[in-house]
Scaffold this active site. Sequence first.
Site, PDB file in Angstrom:
ATOM      1  N   ASP A   1      -4.449  -5.964   0.104  1.00 21.16           N
ATOM      2  CA  ASP A   1      -4.711  -4.275   0.685  1.00 21.16           C
ATOM      3  C   ASP A   1      -3.246  -3.597   0.185  1.00 21.16           C
ATOM      4  O   ASP A   1      -2.783  -4.888  -0.210  1.00 21.16           O
ATOM      5  CB  ASP A   1      -4.177  -5.190   2.376  1.00 21.16           C
ATOM      6  CG  ASP A   1      -4.246  -3.323   2.715  1.00 21.16           C
ATOM      7  OD1 ASP A   1      -5.387  -2.752   2.714  1.00 21.16           O
ATOM      8  OD2 ASP A   1      -3.573  -3.957   4.130  1.00 21.16           O
TER       9      ASP A   1
ATOM     10  N   ASP B   1      -3.057   1.592  -4.673  1.00 19.06           N
ATOM     11  CA  ASP B   1      -2.835   2.349  -4.006  1.00 19.06           C
ATOM     12  C   ASP B   1      -1.369   3.122  -5.347  1.00 19.06           C
ATOM     13  O   ASP B   1      -0.417   2.382  -4.510  1.00 19.06           O
ATOM     14  CB  ASP B   1      -2.824   1.844  -3.019  1.00 19.06           C
ATOM     15  CG  ASP B   1      -1.847   3.326  -1.726  1.00 19.06           C
ATOM     16  OD1 ASP B   1      -2.141   4.065  -2.377  1.00 19.06           O
ATOM     17  OD2 ASP B   1      -1.391   2.904  -0.774  1.00 19.06           O
TER      18      ASP B   1
ATOM     19  N   HIS C   1      -0.383   4.169   9.325  1.00 17.44           N
ATOM     20  CA  HIS C   1      -0.172   2.914   9.584  1.00 17.44           C
ATOM     21  C   HIS C   1       0.356   2.667  10.911  1.00 17.44           C
ATOM     22  O   HIS C   1       1.601   3.375  11.514  1.00 17.44           O
ATOM     23  CB  HIS C   1      -0.004   2.369   8.294  1.00 17.44           C
ATOM     24  CG  HIS C   1      -0.401   2.158   7.019  1.00 17.44           C
ATOM     25  ND1 HIS C   1      -0.774   3.553   5.952  1.00 17.44           N
ATOM     26  CD2 HIS C   1      -1.924   1.202   6.965  1.00 17.44           C
ATOM     27  CE1 HIS C   1      -1.621   2.785   4.644  1.00 17.44           C
ATOM     28  NE2 HIS C   1      -1.954   1.321   5.389  1.00 17.44           N
TER      29      HIS C   1
ATOM     30  N   HIS D   1      -7.981   3.947   6.352  1.00 14.63           N
ATOM     31  CA  HIS D   1      -6.986   3.583   6.670  1.00 14.63           C
ATOM     32  C   HIS D   1      -6.077   3.764   7.448  1.00 14.63           C
ATOM     33  O   HIS D   1      -6.672   4.713   8.562  1.00 14.63           O
ATOM     34  CB  HIS D   1      -5.367   3.412   5.625  1.00 14.63           C
ATOM     35  CG  HIS D   1      -6.197   2.834   4.163  1.00 14.63           C
ATOM     36  ND1 HIS D   1      -5.377   1.102   4.073  1.00 14.63           N
ATOM     37  CD2 HIS D   1      -6.985   3.047   3.149  1.00 14.63           C
ATOM     38  CE1 HIS D   1      -6.411   0.711   2.535  1.00 14.63           C
ATOM     39  NE2 HIS D   1      -7.480   1.505   2.623  1.00 14.63           N
TER      40      HIS D   1
HETATM   41  P1  13P Z   1      -2.978  -0.043  10.705  1.00 12.43           P
HETATM   42  O1  13P Z   1      -1.800   0.207  11.118  1.00 12.43           O
HETATM   43  O2  13P Z   1      -3.662   1.153  11.745  1.00 12.43           O
HETATM   44  O3  13P Z   1      -3.868  -1.259  11.447  1.00 12.43           O
HETATM   45  O4  13P Z   1      -4.210   0.401   9.256  1.00 12.43           O
HETATM   46  C1  13P Z   1      -3.981  -1.205   8.541  1.00 12.43           C
HETATM   47  C2  13P Z   1      -3.976  -0.706   7.050  1.00 12.43           C
HETATM   48  O5  13P Z   1      -4.488   0.419   6.662  1.00 12.43           O
HETATM   49  C3  13P Z   1      -4.000  -2.257   6.733  1.00 12.43           C
HETATM   50  O6  13P Z   1      -4.288  -1.188   4.812  1.00 12.43           O
HETATM   51  O1  G3H Z   2      -1.541  -1.054   5.661  1.00 14.05           O
HETATM   52  C1  G3H Z   2      -0.330  -2.403   5.490  1.00 14.05           C
HETATM   53  C2  G3H Z   2      -1.104  -3.479   6.622  1.00 14.05           C
HETATM   54  O2  G3H Z   2      -0.426  -3.070   7.525  1.00 14.05           O
HETATM   55  C3  G3H Z   2      -0.253  -4.941   5.713  1.00 14.05           C
HETATM   56  O3  G3H Z   2       0.957  -4.727   6.283  1.00 14.05           O
HETATM   57  O4  G3H Z   2       2.375  -4.803   4.168  1.00 14.05           O
HETATM   58  O5  G3H Z   2       3.251  -5.510   7.049  1.00 14.05           O
HETATM   59  O6  G3H Z   2       1.490  -7.034   5.570  1.00 14.05           O
HETATM   60  P1  G3H Z   2       1.689  -6.175   5.810  1.00 14.05           P
HETATM   61 ZN    ZN Z   3      -4.057   0.601   4.332  1.00 11.96          ZN
END
Ligand code: 13P
Ligand code: G3H
Ligand code: ZN
Length: 312
Positions: free
Chosen positions: A83, A105, A181, A214
Site C-alpha cells: 500500500d 504512489d 485517509h 483509497h
Molecule cells: P482509510 O483511512 O479510510 O481506512 O483508508 C485506508 C487506505 O486508503 C489505505 O491505503
Molecule cells: O493509507 C494509509 C494506510 O491507512 C496505512 O497507514 O501508514 O499508518 O500504516 P499507515
Molecule cells: Zn490509501
Amino acid sequence: MPIVTTTEMFKKAYAGGYAVGAFNVNNMEIVQGITEAAGELKAPVILQVSKGARAYANHRYLVHLVQAAAENFPEIPIALHLDHGDTFELCKDCIDGGFTSVMIDASSKPYEENIALTRKVVEYAHDHGVVVEAELGTLAGVEDEVSVEADKAMYTHPEEVVDFATRTGCDSLAIAIGTSHGAYKFKPGTKPQLRFDVLEECSKQLPGFPIVLHGASSVPQEFVAEINKYGGSMPGAIGIPEDQLRQAARSAVCKINIDSDIRLAMTASIRKYFAEHPDHFDPRQYLKPARQAVKDMVAHKIVDVLGCDGKA
Ligand code: 13P
Ligand code: G3H
Ligand code: ZN
C-alpha cells in the site's frame, strides 16, 4: 491456494458489479480477523501492507502471516499488496519478497515524474509476474508519509487518465473523488458527498479498467461512541457513508481500501474490555474480542458494502 495477483479478482469484480476489499494488516490478529470473515463468506480479499506496517512488524513476518492465512483458507483467493509504495526500491523489495501486487504512489509528484516512476515500477513488476496500482490525483489528509492539506485536495482530472494508464502500463488506477485517509474525513455539519461525476468520467475514458478507492473507511459511529464512552476522545470523527461506497462498488471501482475502520473496531473493543476488566493483563484475553470485532466489521463490509460474498 497460493497467494494470487489481483488480475482475475478485478476482471470478475468489474463484470459482476462488486468490489474486492483491501484491508491493511499490521499483526496476526488483524490478518486472522479479516481472513476468517472472507473465508466464511467465500469472498476474495486483498491484504495490504504499508511502509509503516513493514517498519512495525517486519516484512518477513507479514508475508508469512499472509501465507499462513492462504493455507488456512485455500478456497478463497488472497492477494498480498504493498500500500502506498513511494520509491522504486520499496516496490522492488516487495516484488522480490513475495508480494503479488504493489502500489507505486507518485501522485504527489509532477505528472511527468509520476509517469516515469510508475513506468519503471511497472516494467520491473511485470517482469516478475506482479501487478501494479498507480495513483492520479491527490487525496486530502495523510497518504502514508505524504501530507496534503485538505484545501489543496485535488480530484483526478479525467482527461489525463488514458494518457497516464497507457504510458505507465499500470494494471489499476487509484483516483481522487473526495475520499481521504484517516478517521476525520469531513467537518462535522457538512454533508459527505463523493464526486461520482468524476468517477463516471474516468471510467468512461477507461472502459474495463479497474479503478481503486483509497480512504474508504466509513468510521462507524458505534465504534466512535464506544471509544468515547470508555475513556477515548475522538470528537467529530466522520467517514464515507456506506451507501455511497456501495454505489461505488457497483461501478468500475474494483478495489476499496479500508484501514481506519479496523483500527476503530480494535480500539473500541480493547477500551471496552479494559473498562470492564481492569484487573486483566493477559493479551489473549483482550485481543480475542478485538480480533472478533475486526472479523464482524469485515463481514459487514463484504456483505453490505462491497457485495463480494460468494464471489471467491
Ligand atoms: P482509510 O483511512 O479510510 O481506512 O483508508 C485506508 C487506505 O486508503 C489505505 O491505503
Ligand atoms: O493509507 C494509509 C494506510 O491507512 C496505512 O497507514 O501508514 O499508518 O500504516 P499507515
Ligand atoms: Zn490509501
